[in-house]
Design a protein around this motif. Structure first.
Motif, PDB file in Angstrom:
ATOM      1  N   SER A   3       0.816  -1.216   0.000  1.00 43.72           N
ATOM      2  CA  SER A   3       0.000   0.000   0.000  1.00 43.72           C
ATOM      3  C   SER A   3       0.852   1.269   0.000  1.00 43.72           C
ATOM      4  N   ILE A   4       0.380   2.309   0.671  1.00 41.44           N
ATOM      5  CA  ILE A   4       1.022   3.626   0.642  1.00 41.44           C
ATOM      6  C   ILE A   4       2.430   3.574   1.230  1.00 41.44           C
ATOM      7  N   ILE A   5       2.593   2.867   2.352  1.00 38.96           N
ATOM      8  CA  ILE A   5       3.907   2.794   2.994  1.00 38.96           C
ATOM      9  C   ILE A   5       4.890   2.040   2.105  1.00 38.96           C
ATOM     10  N   GLY A   6       4.436   0.949   1.506  1.00 35.21           N
ATOM     11  CA  GLY A   6       5.299   0.182   0.612  1.00 35.21           C
ATOM     12  C   GLY A   6       5.763   1.005  -0.575  1.00 35.21           C
ATOM     13  N   LYS A  32      11.328   7.592  -0.558  1.00 31.00           N
ATOM     14  CA  LYS A  32      10.911   8.665   0.357  1.00 31.00           C
ATOM     15  C   LYS A  32      11.058   8.248   1.815  1.00 31.00           C
ATOM     16  N   LEU A  33      11.069   6.954   2.042  1.00 26.63           N
ATOM     17  CA  LEU A  33      11.075   6.406   3.394  1.00 26.63           C
ATOM     18  C   LEU A  33      11.974   5.177   3.423  1.00 26.63           C
ATOM     19  N   GLN A  34      12.726   5.036   4.507  1.00 29.23           N
ATOM     20  CA  GLN A  34      13.568   3.858   4.682  1.00 29.23           C
ATOM     21  C   GLN A  34      13.139   3.128   5.950  1.00 29.23           C
ATOM     22  N   ILE A  35      12.756   1.877   5.820  1.00 29.78           N
ATOM     23  CA  ILE A  35      12.351   1.075   6.971  1.00 29.78           C
ATOM     24  C   ILE A  35      13.252  -0.155   7.038  1.00 29.78           C
ATOM     25  N   ASN A  36      13.936  -0.310   8.160  1.00 31.59           N
ATOM     26  CA  ASN A  36      14.824  -1.458   8.372  1.00 31.59           C
ATOM     27  C   ASN A  36      14.308  -2.270   9.551  1.00 31.59           C
ATOM     28  N   VAL A  37      14.062  -3.550   9.334  1.00 31.62           N
ATOM     29  CA  VAL A  37      13.587  -4.432  10.398  1.00 31.62           C
ATOM     30  C   VAL A  37      14.721  -5.384  10.778  1.00 31.62           C
ATOM     31  N   TYR A  38      15.093  -5.380  12.054  1.00 29.28           N
ATOM     32  CA  TYR A  38      16.215  -6.177  12.543  1.00 29.28           C
ATOM     33  C   TYR A  38      15.728  -7.266  13.493  1.00 29.28           C
ATOM     34  N   ASP A  39      16.213  -8.473  13.276  1.00 33.11           N
ATOM     35  CA  ASP A  39      15.890  -9.609  14.131  1.00 33.11           C
ATOM     36  C   ASP A  39      16.831  -9.598  15.332  1.00 33.11           C
ATOM     37  N   ILE A  40      16.289  -9.385  16.506  1.00 32.58           N
ATOM     38  CA  ILE A  40      17.112  -9.302  17.723  1.00 32.58           C
ATOM     39  C   ILE A  40      17.898 -10.588  17.933  1.00 32.58           C
ATOM     40  N   ARG A  41      17.346 -11.713  17.518  1.00 34.10           N
ATOM     41  CA  ARG A  41      18.027 -12.997  17.723  1.00 34.10           C
ATOM     42  C   ARG A  41      19.378 -13.053  16.997  1.00 34.10           C
ATOM     43  N   GLU A  42      19.530 -12.276  15.963  1.00 31.04           N
ATOM     44  CA  GLU A  42      20.789 -12.284  15.213  1.00 31.04           C
ATOM     45  C   GLU A  42      21.929 -11.638  15.998  1.00 31.04           C
ATOM     46  N   TYR A  43      21.617 -11.006  17.122  1.00 26.70           N
ATOM     47  CA  TYR A  43      22.642 -10.298  17.894  1.00 26.70           C
ATOM     48  C   TYR A  43      22.921 -10.944  19.247  1.00 26.70           C
ATOM     49  N   THR A  44      22.251 -12.047  19.542  1.00 26.54           N
ATOM     50  CA  THR A  44      22.493 -12.710  20.820  1.00 26.54           C
ATOM     51  C   THR A  44      23.789 -13.515  20.785  1.00 26.54           C
ATOM     52  N   LEU A  45      24.430 -13.616  21.933  1.00 26.22           N
ATOM     53  CA  LEU A  45      25.646 -14.419  22.063  1.00 26.22           C
ATOM     54  C   LEU A  45      25.316 -15.860  22.442  1.00 26.22           C
ATOM     55  N   ASP A  46      24.055 -16.131  22.710  1.00 29.61           N
ATOM     56  CA  ASP A  46      23.630 -17.473  23.083  1.00 29.61           C
ATOM     57  C   ASP A  46      23.606 -18.362  21.843  1.00 29.61           C
ATOM     58  N   LYS A  47      24.211 -19.521  21.926  1.00 28.80           N
ATOM     59  CA  LYS A  47      24.329 -20.388  20.752  1.00 28.80           C
ATOM     60  C   LYS A  47      22.985 -20.931  20.284  1.00 28.80           C
ATOM     61  N   ALA A  92       1.469   5.972  11.087  1.00 26.00           N
ATOM     62  CA  ALA A  92       1.025   7.334  11.401  1.00 26.00           C
ATOM     63  C   ALA A  92       2.098   8.366  11.084  1.00 26.00           C
ATOM     64  N   VAL A  93       3.337   8.077  11.448  1.00 22.37           N
ATOM     65  CA  VAL A  93       4.432   9.030  11.259  1.00 22.37           C
ATOM     66  C   VAL A  93       4.829   9.130   9.784  1.00 22.37           C
ATOM     67  N   ALA A  94       4.854   7.995   9.095  1.00 22.35           N
ATOM     68  CA  ALA A  94       5.272   7.976   7.693  1.00 22.35           C
ATOM     69  C   ALA A  94       4.384   8.846   6.823  1.00 22.35           C
ATOM     70  N   ARG A  95       3.131   9.011   7.191  1.00 19.30           N
ATOM     71  CA  ARG A  95       2.203   9.817   6.406  1.00 19.30           C
ATOM     72  C   ARG A  95       2.648  11.282   6.338  1.00 19.30           C
ATOM     73  N   TYR A  96       3.473  11.711   7.290  1.00 17.65           N
ATOM     74  CA  TYR A  96       3.934  13.102   7.327  1.00 17.65           C
ATOM     75  C   TYR A  96       5.312  13.296   6.706  1.00 17.65           C
ATOM     76  N   VAL A  97       5.858  12.244   6.134  1.00 16.87           N
ATOM     77  CA  VAL A  97       7.099  12.379   5.373  1.00 16.87           C
ATOM     78  C   VAL A  97       6.745  12.998   4.026  1.00 16.87           C
ATOM     79  N   ASP A  98       7.526  13.969   3.602  1.00 13.21           N
ATOM     80  CA  ASP A  98       7.245  14.687   2.352  1.00 13.21           C
ATOM     81  C   ASP A  98       6.994  13.739   1.187  1.00 13.21           C
ATOM     82  N   GLY A  99       5.860  13.931   0.535  1.00 13.65           N
ATOM     83  CA  GLY A  99       5.557  13.169  -0.664  1.00 13.65           C
ATOM     84  C   GLY A  99       4.823  11.872  -0.463  1.00 13.65           C
ATOM     85  N   VAL A 100       4.644  11.445   0.799  1.00 18.57           N
ATOM     86  CA  VAL A 100       3.966  10.174   1.052  1.00 18.57           C
ATOM     87  C   VAL A 100       2.451  10.323   0.896  1.00 18.57           C
TER      88      VAL A 100
END
Length: 221
Positions: free
Chosen positions: A19-22, A29-44, A148-156
């Protein structure tokens, strides 16, 4: 604007690719990065939670994976770091506009019983709630904030749409109608088909006040 999201369940954020965000992301106009917390654990075993000190039900997210993730993606603390939590300040349109002026925000999605307080004290700027209720995790609240916030980025979103929607003027939005002119015995109000712009504006303001008084009288105080 850049939005970073830390989560144990990155697959939940697929809707942000549509949709609009995609389209805003695809157009740059917008950069969204999703990070998996599990990729940063020291637990095997990729474990990111443990039992709480002092006893109690459920598990608590451990601090190390979260701290390591933030050190990797926001070492210089250029982002507003926000923990999605029922005990935070309540999200509203004023905060939407506040965040909309920022270049970068980072959202942490809690899960289980919550997050070890030490990583919150050391790494985060604030806690944010989307209402007085509790969900199973912070992913859905984080998506609400992003949308909600992305809607206020210029051009969205078209600027005129932003000016005429609910809360923009301190009141709720007026009703909308489209074709057909009559549906199941209900007709579009005549004023909207009159072509008289002053009367249309007057009608919309009256309806906006009427709906606000009925549904959110607190906004009129």
């Amino acid at each position: 604007m850049r939005i970073d999201i830390l989560t144990l369940f990155p697959e939940m954020f697929t809707p942000l690719q549509t949709s609009i965000i995609g389209r805003a992301v695809d157009s740059g106009k917008l950069q969204i990065n999703v990070y998996d917390i599990r990729e940063y654990t020291l637990d095997k075993h990729k474990k990111c939670d443990d039992t709480p000190f002092g006893g109690g039900a459920g598990m608590v997210m451990t601090p190390q994976p979260i701290a390591s993730a933030i050190d990797a993606i926001d070492k210089d603390h250029t982002a507003r770091r926000i923990y999605m939590s029922p005990r935070g300040r309540t999200f509203n349109q004023k905060i939407v506009l506040e965040y909309g002026k920022l270049d970068r925000i980072l959202l942490l999605c809690g899960h289980y019983e919550g997050v070890d307080q030490r990583v919150l004290d050391l790494y985060f700027d604030e806690e944010l709630s989307i209402g007085d209720f509790v969900l199973t995790g912070g992913e859905i609240p984080a998506m609400a904030v992003v949308d909600a916030v992305a809607r206020y980025v210029d051009g969205v979103i078209n600027d005129q749409s932003l000016e005429q929607e609910s809360f923009a003027s301190g009141m709720l939005e007026y009703p909308h109608y489209t074709r057909p002119q009559e549906f199941m015995g209900l007709k579009v109000p005549e004023v909207l088909t009159s072509g008289h712009h002053a009367n249309i504006e007057k009608w919309r303001k009256e309806k906006s006040l009427e709906i606000t008084r009925k549904n959110r009288p607190d906004l009129l105080k």
